[in-house]
Design a protein around this motif. Structure first.
Motif, PDB file in Angstrom:
ATOM      1  N   ARG A 190      89.452  47.940 -35.194  1.00  0.00           N
ATOM      2  CA  ARG A 190      90.427  48.272 -36.580  1.00  0.00           C
ATOM      3  C   ARG A 190      89.471  48.710 -37.648  1.00  0.00           C
ATOM      4  O   ARG A 190      90.140  48.980 -38.653  1.00  0.00           O
ATOM      5  N   VAL A 191      88.062  48.582 -37.444  1.00  0.00           N
ATOM      6  CA  VAL A 191      87.358  48.838 -38.954  1.00  0.00           C
ATOM      7  C   VAL A 191      87.298  50.363 -39.189  1.00  0.00           C
ATOM      8  O   VAL A 191      86.590  50.984 -38.115  1.00  0.00           O
ATOM      9  N   ASP A 192      87.538  50.632 -40.084  1.00  0.00           N
ATOM     10  CA  ASP A 192      87.380  52.006 -40.500  1.00  0.00           C
ATOM     11  C   ASP A 192      86.186  52.202 -41.113  1.00  0.00           C
ATOM     12  O   ASP A 192      85.302  53.338 -40.663  1.00  0.00           O
ATOM     13  N   THR A 193      85.750  51.277 -42.301  1.00  0.00           N
ATOM     14  CA  THR A 193      84.554  51.455 -42.977  1.00  0.00           C
ATOM     15  C   THR A 193      83.940  49.946 -43.007  1.00  0.00           C
ATOM     16  O   THR A 193      84.801  49.260 -43.594  1.00  0.00           O
ATOM     17  N   LEU A 194      82.703  49.828 -42.713  1.00  0.00           N
ATOM     18  CA  LEU A 194      82.022  48.387 -42.647  1.00  0.00           C
ATOM     19  C   LEU A 194      81.064  48.476 -44.081  1.00  0.00           C
ATOM     20  O   LEU A 194      80.420  49.539 -44.051  1.00  0.00           O
ATOM     21  N   LEU A 195      81.328  47.448 -44.808  1.00  0.00           N
ATOM     22  CA  LEU A 195      80.273  47.258 -45.935  1.00  0.00           C
ATOM     23  C   LEU A 195      79.593  46.308 -45.635  1.00  0.00           C
ATOM     24  O   LEU A 195      79.730  44.982 -45.326  1.00  0.00           O
ATOM     25  N   VAL A 196      77.967  46.255 -45.743  1.00  0.00           N
ATOM     26  CA  VAL A 196      77.059  45.294 -45.726  1.00  0.00           C
ATOM     27  C   VAL A 196      76.016  45.347 -46.760  1.00  0.00           C
ATOM     28  O   VAL A 196      75.619  46.322 -47.163  1.00  0.00           O
ATOM     29  N   GLU A 197      75.764  44.024 -47.452  1.00  0.00           N
ATOM     30  CA  GLU A 197      74.615  44.075 -48.097  1.00  0.00           C
ATOM     31  C   GLU A 197      73.204  44.235 -47.335  1.00  0.00           C
ATOM     32  O   GLU A 197      73.229  43.479 -46.064  1.00  0.00           O
ATOM     33  N   VAL A 220      73.671  38.862 -35.688  1.00  0.00           N
ATOM     34  CA  VAL A 220      75.120  39.011 -35.332  1.00  0.00           C
ATOM     35  C   VAL A 220      75.634  40.272 -36.239  1.00  0.00           C
ATOM     36  O   VAL A 220      76.370  41.184 -35.906  1.00  0.00           O
ATOM     37  N   VAL A 221      74.817  40.312 -37.466  1.00  0.00           N
ATOM     38  CA  VAL A 221      75.261  41.491 -38.331  1.00  0.00           C
ATOM     39  C   VAL A 221      75.004  42.887 -37.802  1.00  0.00           C
ATOM     40  O   VAL A 221      75.656  43.849 -37.727  1.00  0.00           O
ATOM     41  N   ASP A 222      73.638  42.824 -37.025  1.00  0.00           N
ATOM     42  CA  ASP A 222      73.293  44.091 -36.188  1.00  0.00           C
ATOM     43  C   ASP A 222      74.333  44.316 -35.046  1.00  0.00           C
ATOM     44  O   ASP A 222      74.801  45.550 -34.959  1.00  0.00           O
ATOM     45  N   GLU A 223      74.746  43.356 -34.245  1.00  0.00           N
ATOM     46  CA  GLU A 223      75.679  43.756 -33.302  1.00  0.00           C
ATOM     47  C   GLU A 223      77.037  44.029 -33.737  1.00  0.00           C
ATOM     48  O   GLU A 223      77.684  45.048 -33.218  1.00  0.00           O
ATOM     49  N   ILE A 224      77.504  43.629 -34.888  1.00  0.00           N
ATOM     50  CA  ILE A 224      78.700  44.146 -35.561  1.00  0.00           C
ATOM     51  C   ILE A 224      78.675  45.581 -35.935  1.00  0.00           C
ATOM     52  O   ILE A 224      79.549  46.249 -35.838  1.00  0.00           O
ATOM     53  N   VAL A 225      77.345  45.904 -36.635  1.00  0.00           N
ATOM     54  CA  VAL A 225      77.456  47.107 -37.036  1.00  0.00           C
ATOM     55  C   VAL A 225      77.366  48.139 -35.947  1.00  0.00           C
ATOM     56  O   VAL A 225      78.039  49.140 -36.075  1.00  0.00           O
ATOM     57  N   GLU A 226      76.619  47.674 -34.963  1.00  0.00           N
ATOM     58  CA  GLU A 226      76.646  49.007 -33.682  1.00  0.00           C
ATOM     59  C   GLU A 226      78.042  48.806 -33.063  1.00  0.00           C
ATOM     60  O   GLU A 226      78.454  50.007 -32.647  1.00  0.00           O
ATOM     61  N   THR A 227      78.707  47.711 -33.111  1.00  0.00           N
ATOM     62  CA  THR A 227      80.224  47.767 -32.432  1.00  0.00           C
ATOM     63  C   THR A 227      80.768  48.771 -33.122  1.00  0.00           C
ATOM     64  O   THR A 227      81.662  49.339 -32.613  1.00  0.00           O
ATOM     65  N   VAL A 228      80.787  48.619 -34.649  1.00  0.00           N
ATOM     66  CA  VAL A 228      81.626  49.471 -35.413  1.00  0.00           C
ATOM     67  C   VAL A 228      81.277  51.002 -35.213  1.00  0.00           C
ATOM     68  O   VAL A 228      82.491  51.759 -35.080  1.00  0.00           O
ATOM     69  N   MET A 229      80.126  51.333 -35.200  1.00  0.00           N
ATOM     70  CA  MET A 229      79.767  52.485 -35.169  1.00  0.00           C
ATOM     71  C   MET A 229      80.167  53.054 -33.632  1.00  0.00           C
ATOM     72  O   MET A 229      80.348  54.447 -33.484  1.00  0.00           O
ATOM     73  N   GLU A 230      79.924  52.438 -32.661  1.00  0.00           N
ATOM     74  CA  GLU A 230      80.434  52.711 -31.212  1.00  0.00           C
ATOM     75  C   GLU A 230      81.772  53.126 -31.231  1.00  0.00           C
ATOM     76  O   GLU A 230      82.150  54.105 -30.633  1.00  0.00           O
ATOM     77  N   ARG A 231      82.685  52.565 -32.052  1.00  0.00           N
ATOM     78  CA  ARG A 231      84.071  52.605 -31.877  1.00  0.00           C
ATOM     79  C   ARG A 231      84.555  53.653 -33.066  1.00  0.00           C
ATOM     80  O   ARG A 231      85.776  53.500 -33.265  1.00  0.00           O
ATOM     81  N   GLY A 232      83.753  54.351 -33.410  1.00  0.00           N
ATOM     82  CA  GLY A 232      83.996  55.474 -34.434  1.00  0.00           C
ATOM     83  C   GLY A 232      84.362  55.173 -35.965  1.00  0.00           C
ATOM     84  O   GLY A 232      84.588  55.838 -36.727  1.00  0.00           O
ATOM     85  N   GLY A 233      83.880  54.010 -36.300  1.00  0.00           N
ATOM     86  CA  GLY A 233      83.850  53.671 -37.740  1.00  0.00           C
ATOM     87  C   GLY A 233      82.616  53.994 -38.452  1.00  0.00           C
ATOM     88  O   GLY A 233      81.506  54.463 -38.140  1.00  0.00           O
ATOM     89  N   ASN A 234      82.651  53.832 -39.695  1.00  0.00           N
ATOM     90  CA  ASN A 234      81.528  54.101 -40.750  1.00  0.00           C
ATOM     91  C   ASN A 234      80.810  52.929 -41.138  1.00  0.00           C
ATOM     92  O   ASN A 234      81.499  51.757 -41.267  1.00  0.00           O
ATOM     93  N   VAL A 235      79.535  52.803 -41.464  1.00  0.00           N
ATOM     94  CA  VAL A 235      78.815  51.852 -42.260  1.00  0.00           C
ATOM     95  C   VAL A 235      78.173  52.333 -43.487  1.00  0.00           C
ATOM     96  O   VAL A 235      77.636  53.244 -43.559  1.00  0.00           O
ATOM     97  N   VAL A 236      78.403  51.424 -44.400  1.00  0.00           N
ATOM     98  CA  VAL A 236      77.884  51.561 -45.862  1.00  0.00           C
ATOM     99  C   VAL A 236      77.086  50.468 -46.215  1.00  0.00           C
ATOM    100  O   VAL A 236      77.610  49.451 -46.399  1.00  0.00           O
ATOM    101  N   PHE A 237      75.667  50.652 -46.592  1.00  0.00           N
ATOM    102  CA  PHE A 237      74.914  49.430 -47.056  1.00  0.00           C
ATOM    103  C   PHE A 237      74.901  49.496 -48.439  1.00  0.00           C
ATOM    104  O   PHE A 237      74.819  50.435 -49.058  1.00  0.00           O
ATOM    105  N   TYR A 238      74.820  48.290 -49.009  1.00  0.00           N
ATOM    106  CA  TYR A 238      74.894  48.199 -50.471  1.00  0.00           C
ATOM    107  C   TYR A 238      73.734  47.104 -50.543  1.00  0.00           C
ATOM    108  O   TYR A 238      73.268  46.489 -49.747  1.00  0.00           O
ATOM    109  N   GLN A 239      73.278  47.077 -52.079  1.00  0.00           N
ATOM    110  CA  GLN A 239      72.165  45.964 -52.504  1.00  0.00           C
ATOM    111  C   GLN A 239      72.853  44.889 -52.498  1.00  0.00           C
ATOM    112  O   GLN A 239      74.073  44.650 -52.623  1.00  0.00           O
ATOM    113  N   ASP A 240      71.915  43.819 -52.529  1.00  0.00           N
ATOM    114  CA  ASP A 240      72.379  42.470 -52.473  1.00  0.00           C
ATOM    115  C   ASP A 240      73.124  41.897 -53.715  1.00  0.00           C
ATOM    116  O   ASP A 240      72.752  42.468 -54.873  1.00  0.00           O
TER     117      ASP A 240
END
Length: 361
Positions: free
Chosen positions: A288-295, A327-347
């Motif tokens: 369901r994730v279109d874009t994942l945001l991660v600090e 766990v964060v790594d696993e979620i990030v990879e899952t999102v990208m595998e399923r066609g989602g985008n990932v954007v990282f931000y500063q803390d």
């Protein structure tokens, strides 16, 4: 590294999947020790695999290929980090533009968090260098550009004469004829570029004289172009083009981060946005994730089931030599595998959430 390269590395499943990360350097004298660093890490990888009771034949195969890779690597052209991935019948490696922590990991998948993080921070993009004679197409990743050959590029203008052919209406201004020929060529370039990009989300930048850019935009449309460089770049090398384009790419990346964050703040707490590790994990498993945001520094030890989305955290856990336990790594990879985008931000940019997602539905 292209998105396809990353997906191939991420998609591998099988034990043992061996991942090595080693700190390298661009310049002397620091780079002198890089061969020794990798050699020592290979020896450590051999020890780790034997401790895991992996068969000696498999260990010998992996280490032999790593030793060959070590001998053949051109140490003059490295970056700040090097990731090497070894599995049955395959070896892949990626240079990264930022330092990595030296690590050896054995698991059922490759450790790709650094690749994903760098892929997010270091945008992938396309560059079209317009010319009256030969229009070139480049793939970009940060400050690295490589010219593509194929999919119609480089594209030659075989009818680039500015003079009307014999018998052409004498009342027509030759300049008008030349402009029409350029318009036809730019239309062909735009149509080929559109087909090449298809549904990719990587931005397209255009370089060339203003007249050609205007003709290109007539067919492609303003929305198809993320930024531009004005001037004649016919003789520029990939390195020179990347340096000239860097400010435009940075502006685009900053604008994208702002836009994504604003959208997340709008939908957070609604059916179109979630925050928190477990909530995001469940949404990622359901694609369901279109874009994942991660600090960027956010990391949680534990386990994650990519099929059910179940998250189990481990207090005071740390990275082990077995399968990745972030766990964060696993979620990030899952999102990208399923066609989602990932954007990282500063803390702190996500206002206490650390991880959030904009949902497709």
């Amino acid at each position: 590294m292209t998105h396809e390269d990353l997906k191939r590395i991420q998609s591998y499943r099988g034990y043992p999947a061996l991942s090595l990360r080693v700190r390298t350097h661009r310049r002397m004298p620091e780079a002198q020790q890089d061969p020794t660093r990798l050699k020592n890490l290979i020896r450590h990888a051999e020890k780790v695999m034997l401790e895991r009771e992996i068969s000696s034949a498999v260990v010998h195969d992996y280490i032999s290929r790593l030793d060959l890779f070590h001998r053949q690597l051109d140490w003059r052209y490295l970056d700040e980090g090097l990731c090497v991935f070894v599995a049955a019948g395959r070896l892949a490696w990626v240079m990264l533009p930022e330092p990595v922590e030296e690590t050896v990991v054995v698991g059922e998948t490759f450790l790709t968090r650094d690749l994903v993080r760098v892929a997010s921070r270091t945008p992938r993009y396309h560059l079209l260098v317009l010319s009256e004679q030969t229009t070139r197409w480049f793939q970009g990743w940060g400050r690295r550009l490589s010219e593509e050959t194929g999919h119609g590029f480089p594209m030659e203008n075989h009818e680039d004469s500015h003079d009307p052919p014999e018998g052409f209406n004498k009342g027509v201004d030759p300049k008008s004829y030349a402009n029409e020929r350029s318009k036809v060529f730019m239309r062909r370039v735009a149509e080929t570029a559109r087909a090449h990009i298809n549904n990719e989300q990587a931005p397209l930048f255009v370089a060339g004289v203003d007249r050609l850019q205007a003709l290109y935009r007539e067919t492609a449309g303003e929305d198809a172009i993320s930024g531009s460089l004005s001037g004649n770049f016919d003789e520029h090398s990939p390195h020179e083009l990347a340096e000239a384009l860097s400010p435009e790419v940075e502006r685009w990346q900053q604008a994208r981060r702002r836009t994504v964050l604003e959208r997340f703040q709008e939908v957070k707490g609604t059916r179109n946005g979630v925050a928190g590790l477990r909530e995001v994990g469940e949404a990622a498993a359901m694609a369901r994730v279109d874009t994942l945001l991660v600090e960027s520094p956010f990391s949680v030890s534990g386990s994650y089931d990519r099929e059910t989305g179940r998250v189990v955290t481990v207090a005071n856990g740390g990275e082990s030599d077995m399968a990745p336990d972030d766990v964060v790594d696993e979620i990030v990879e899952t999102v990208m595998e399923r066609g989602g985008n990932v954007v990282f931000y500063q803390d702190g940019r996500l206002a206490g959430a650390s991880i959030g997602a904009i949902l497709r539905y």
